[in-house]
Design a protein around this motif. Sequence first.
Motif: not given
Length: 146
Positions: A15-18, A43-52, A89-96, A98-102
């Motif tokens: 996870e990359f906070p903020g 390898l996938m990069f994702v972002t979790r929006e503030t709405d989840g 993955a969304s269950s472990v990534i904070e809203p707002g 991004s993350a890398a899934i490897l």
Amino acid sequence: MADEAMGPVSYLIVEFPGNKMTGEGLPVLVDLVDRGVIRILDLMFVTRETDGSIEAIELRDLDGDGDLDLTIFEGASSGLLDQSDLTDASSVIEPGSSAAILIFENRWATEFTQALRRGGAGLVAAGYIPHDDIVMSLEQTETAAR
């Protein structure tokens, strides 16, 4: 790939906070691949929006400053990751954030695991212990020893 000898396959979600990614780990990841220690399967990069909600991000200069070039990882997709993995993955990534899934093969262990398989053994479980848990356990052990 199905009939070639493979080492154990692992995954990491970083996870990359903020949404702050420095790229400091990327040269180390490339070095691990170049030395044959691991093979990147996905390898996938994702972002979790503030709405989840969570969505995949294209591999490119994510921060837009021209310094973080991720195109070297384009095409790193075996097809193992799918929408259900993003949901998980969304269950472990904070809203707002991004993350890398490897997903990667531990190539260093290929010969070892093949030898075990030839002898009739099989890997039935594997895992990682989070760094913070190790530190806490070591600190508790030190305190108890005093």
